[in-house]
Design an enzyme around this catalytic site. Structure first.
Site, PDB file in Angstrom:
ATOM      1  N   LYS A 283       0.812  -1.229   0.000  1.00  0.00           N
ATOM      2  CA  LYS A 283       0.000   0.000   0.000  1.00  0.00           C
ATOM      3  C   LYS A 283       0.846   1.280   0.000  1.00  0.00           C
ATOM      4  O   LYS A 283       0.408   2.312  -0.497  1.00  0.00           O
ATOM      5  CB  LYS A 283      -0.952   0.012   1.210  1.00  0.00           C
ATOM      6  CG  LYS A 283      -2.162  -0.893   1.041  1.00  0.00           C
ATOM      7  CD  LYS A 283      -3.120  -0.751   2.210  1.00  0.00           C
ATOM      8  CE  LYS A 283      -4.410  -1.499   1.955  1.00  0.00           C
ATOM      9  NZ  LYS A 283      -5.393  -1.354   3.047  1.00  0.00           N
TER      10      LYS A 283
ATOM     11  N   ASP B  60     -10.343   3.470   1.798  1.00  0.00           N
ATOM     12  CA  ASP B  60     -10.568   2.946   3.155  1.00  0.00           C
ATOM     13  C   ASP B  60     -11.103   4.039   4.093  1.00  0.00           C
ATOM     14  O   ASP B  60     -11.977   3.776   4.923  1.00  0.00           O
ATOM     15  CB  ASP B  60      -9.263   2.400   3.752  1.00  0.00           C
ATOM     16  CG  ASP B  60      -8.880   1.036   3.197  1.00  0.00           C
ATOM     17  OD1 ASP B  60      -9.767   0.313   2.710  1.00  0.00           O
ATOM     18  OD2 ASP B  60      -7.682   0.698   3.244  1.00  0.00           O
TER      19      ASP B  60
HETATM   20  P1  NAP Z   1      -0.612  -4.094   9.037  1.00  0.00           P
HETATM   21  O1  NAP Z   1       0.251  -3.085   8.378  1.00  0.00           O
HETATM   22  O2  NAP Z   1      -0.150  -5.491   9.080  1.00  0.00           O
HETATM   23  O3  NAP Z   1      -0.925  -3.627  10.558  1.00  0.00           O
HETATM   24  C1  NAP Z   1       0.048  -3.673  11.485  1.00  0.00           C
HETATM   25  C2  NAP Z   1      -0.483  -3.065  12.786  1.00  0.00           C
HETATM   26  O4  NAP Z   1      -0.874  -4.101  13.678  1.00  0.00           O
HETATM   27  C3  NAP Z   1       0.554  -2.234  13.483  1.00  0.00           C
HETATM   28  O5  NAP Z   1      -0.075  -1.185  14.195  1.00  0.00           O
HETATM   29  C4  NAP Z   1       1.186  -3.272  14.413  1.00  0.00           C
HETATM   30  O6  NAP Z   1       1.836  -2.703  15.513  1.00  0.00           O
HETATM   31  C5  NAP Z   1      -0.048  -4.014  14.862  1.00  0.00           C
HETATM   32  N1  NAP Z   1       0.280  -5.366  15.335  1.00  0.00           N
HETATM   33  C6  NAP Z   1       0.712  -6.402  14.582  1.00  0.00           C
HETATM   34  N2  NAP Z   1       0.903  -7.486  15.360  1.00  0.00           N
HETATM   35  C7  NAP Z   1       0.590  -7.107  16.635  1.00  0.00           C
HETATM   36  C8  NAP Z   1       0.578  -7.775  17.875  1.00  0.00           C
HETATM   37  N3  NAP Z   1       0.910  -9.078  17.970  1.00  0.00           N
HETATM   38  N4  NAP Z   1       0.165  -7.102  18.968  1.00  0.00           N
HETATM   39  C9  NAP Z   1      -0.191  -5.805  18.868  1.00  0.00           C
HETATM   40  N5  NAP Z   1      -0.198  -5.093  17.718  1.00  0.00           N
HETATM   41  C10 NAP Z   1       0.187  -5.748  16.611  1.00  0.00           C
HETATM   42  O7  NAP Z   1      -2.079  -4.080   8.414  1.00  0.00           O
HETATM   43  P2  NAP Z   1      -3.017  -2.887   7.896  1.00  0.00           P
HETATM   44  O8  NAP Z   1      -3.028  -2.882   6.423  1.00  0.00           O
HETATM   45  O9  NAP Z   1      -2.748  -1.623   8.632  1.00  0.00           O
HETATM   46  O10 NAP Z   1      -4.421  -3.508   8.341  1.00  0.00           O
HETATM   47  C11 NAP Z   1      -4.759  -3.664   9.703  1.00  0.00           C
HETATM   48  C12 NAP Z   1      -5.999  -4.530   9.824  1.00  0.00           C
HETATM   49  O11 NAP Z   1      -7.110  -3.887   9.214  1.00  0.00           O
HETATM   50  C13 NAP Z   1      -5.872  -5.900   9.141  1.00  0.00           C
HETATM   51  O12 NAP Z   1      -6.495  -6.870   9.939  1.00  0.00           O
HETATM   52  C14 NAP Z   1      -6.635  -5.706   7.833  1.00  0.00           C
HETATM   53  O13 NAP Z   1      -7.154  -6.918   7.338  1.00  0.00           O
HETATM   54  C15 NAP Z   1      -7.737  -4.769   8.297  1.00  0.00           C
HETATM   55  N6  NAP Z   1      -8.318  -3.951   7.218  1.00  0.00           N
HETATM   56  C16 NAP Z   1      -9.644  -4.077   6.982  1.00  0.00           C
HETATM   57  C17 NAP Z   1     -10.245  -3.303   6.009  1.00  0.00           C
HETATM   58  C18 NAP Z   1     -11.716  -3.448   5.765  1.00  0.00           C
HETATM   59  O14 NAP Z   1     -12.192  -3.017   4.703  1.00  0.00           O
HETATM   60  N7  NAP Z   1     -12.463  -4.005   6.694  1.00  0.00           N
HETATM   61  C19 NAP Z   1      -9.483  -2.403   5.257  1.00  0.00           C
HETATM   62  C20 NAP Z   1      -8.109  -2.285   5.542  1.00  0.00           C
HETATM   63  C21 NAP Z   1      -7.546  -3.079   6.523  1.00  0.00           C
HETATM   64  P3  NAP Z   1       3.406  -2.241  15.388  1.00  0.00           P
HETATM   65  O15 NAP Z   1       3.371  -0.881  14.729  1.00  0.00           O
HETATM   66  O16 NAP Z   1       3.880  -2.199  16.797  1.00  0.00           O
HETATM   67  O17 NAP Z   1       4.091  -3.267  14.545  1.00  0.00           O
END
Ligand code: NAP
Length: 286
Positions: free
Chosen positions: A66, A103
């Site tokens: 992204k 989003d």
């Molecule tokens: P990403 O980049 O993988 O998100 C990483 C985030 O999660 C960071 O803030 C990370 O913290 C935290 N994290 C990861 N492992 C962790 C753990 N074990 N304990 C605590 N925090 C943890 O993903 P993203 O693209 O931002 O998406 C985030 C979520 O939103 C995903 O589940 C995705 O599927 C969902 N999403 C849904 C939609 C929808 O349309 N519903 C749209 C977009 C995304 P650190 O910074 O400390 O590493």
């Protein structure tokens, strides 16, 4: 010619977008199909080059591309530039590849529609500081929340997010500039102040990657304020939502956001209003 739209990411096999988008394309009789384009990082430039061919209408972009995709595009909508993440690529008539982010508006639409929650003037706790959280923070500040507390495992990323997403960065064409800047607070996940902020907020959003496995939760100790809405971007019932409901909170999973980000993207690619009911049904049965 059947035109092509695809999801660019690694992995992509789990995605429900093909079901939703192909149902919409078929419903409107548009001669195009939505495909899964599994793309490792070293193949991203070639994938974007492929998008430039006349058979391709555009794409969605997901993890881990992204942000990496930004410099490969010809133009960025202001919202994508400010969030620093692209989830949708579309083409202008002259073939220019444009990146945008659907989003952020999708989150506001689903909160207002499915959650019947107006974030304006509210105190909010947002978990996470990556791409999805950045989009959420942008949307919430644009909607003039009163206070935004960003809680993240890595405190520095929460601080960096809040430094970037401020009211002064918002598009004056989209949003009123007259509202005061919300109170912006960054906390680490294990900060002892987190429960007090939760108890004094009306909306909790999980935008971390934690929750896809049934027994995982981003918040080991959950405190729910009376009347709180707990929103999980994960689009399945999660432990966080189960625990929140058990404490009396209203809960909502991420399916509505998935629907609305897809609907906005669909209109970018096809120029047609998205058939929301058809797409919602396809998502629910996918
Ligand atoms: P990403 O980049 O993988 O998100 C990483 C985030 O999660 C960071 O803030 C990370 O913290 C935290 N994290 C990861 N492992 C962790 C753990 N074990 N304990 C605590 N925090 C943890 O993903 P993203 O693209 O931002 O998406 C985030 C979520 O939103 C995903 O589940 C995705 O599927 C969902 N999403 C849904 C939609 C929808 O349309 N519903 C749209 C977009 C995304 P650190 O910074 O400390 O590493």
């Amino acid at each position: 010619m059947i035109q092509r739209i695809g999801l660019i990411g690694d992995p992509v096999a789990h995605s429900r977008s093909p079901a939703m988008q192909n149902a919409a394309l078929m419903h409107l009789g548009i001669p195009a199909r939505y495909e899964l384009w599994h793309t490792p990082a070293d193949e991203l430039p070639a994938r974007i080059a492929m998008l430039r061919t006349s058979e391709c209408l555009g794409a969605n972009v997901t993890l881990p591309h992204k942000t990496a995709v930004l410099p490969l595009l010809d133009d960025l909508e202001q919202i994508a530039a400010r969030i620093g993440a692209v989830n949708t690529i579309y083409k202008r008539a002259d073939g220019t590849l444009v990146g945008t982010n659907t989003d952020a508006p999708a989150l506001l639409t689903t909160l207002r529609e499915d959650g019947q929650f107006e974030p304006g003037g509210q105190r909010v706790v947002l978990l996470g500081a990556s791409g999805a959280a950045r989009a959420a923070a942008y949307a919430l500040v644009a909607a003039h929340v009163e206070r935004l507390v960003v809680v993240n495992r890595t405190l520095e990323r929460a601080e960096a997010l809040l430094a970037d997403v401020t009211l002064s960065q918002l598009d004056p064409h989209d949003y009123q500039e007259t509202a005061p800047l919300p109170q912006l607070i960054a906390l680490a996940l294990d900060d002892p102040d987190v429960p007090a902020y939760l108890a004094d907020s009306m909306l909790l959003i999980n935008a971390t990657a934690v929750g896809w496995q049934a027994d995982t939760t981003p918040l080991p100790t959950l405190t729910v304020a009376p009347g709180m809405l707990v929103y999980d971007m994960v689009y399945r019932p999660t432990r966080l939502l189960r625990e929140a409901a058990a404490q009396g909170a209203r809960t909502l999973d991420g399916l509505g956001m998935l629907l609305h980000q897809g609907a906005l993207a669909f209109t970018h690619w096809t120029g047609r209003p998205a058939p929301l009911a058809v797409m919602r049904r396809a998502l629910q049965t996918a």
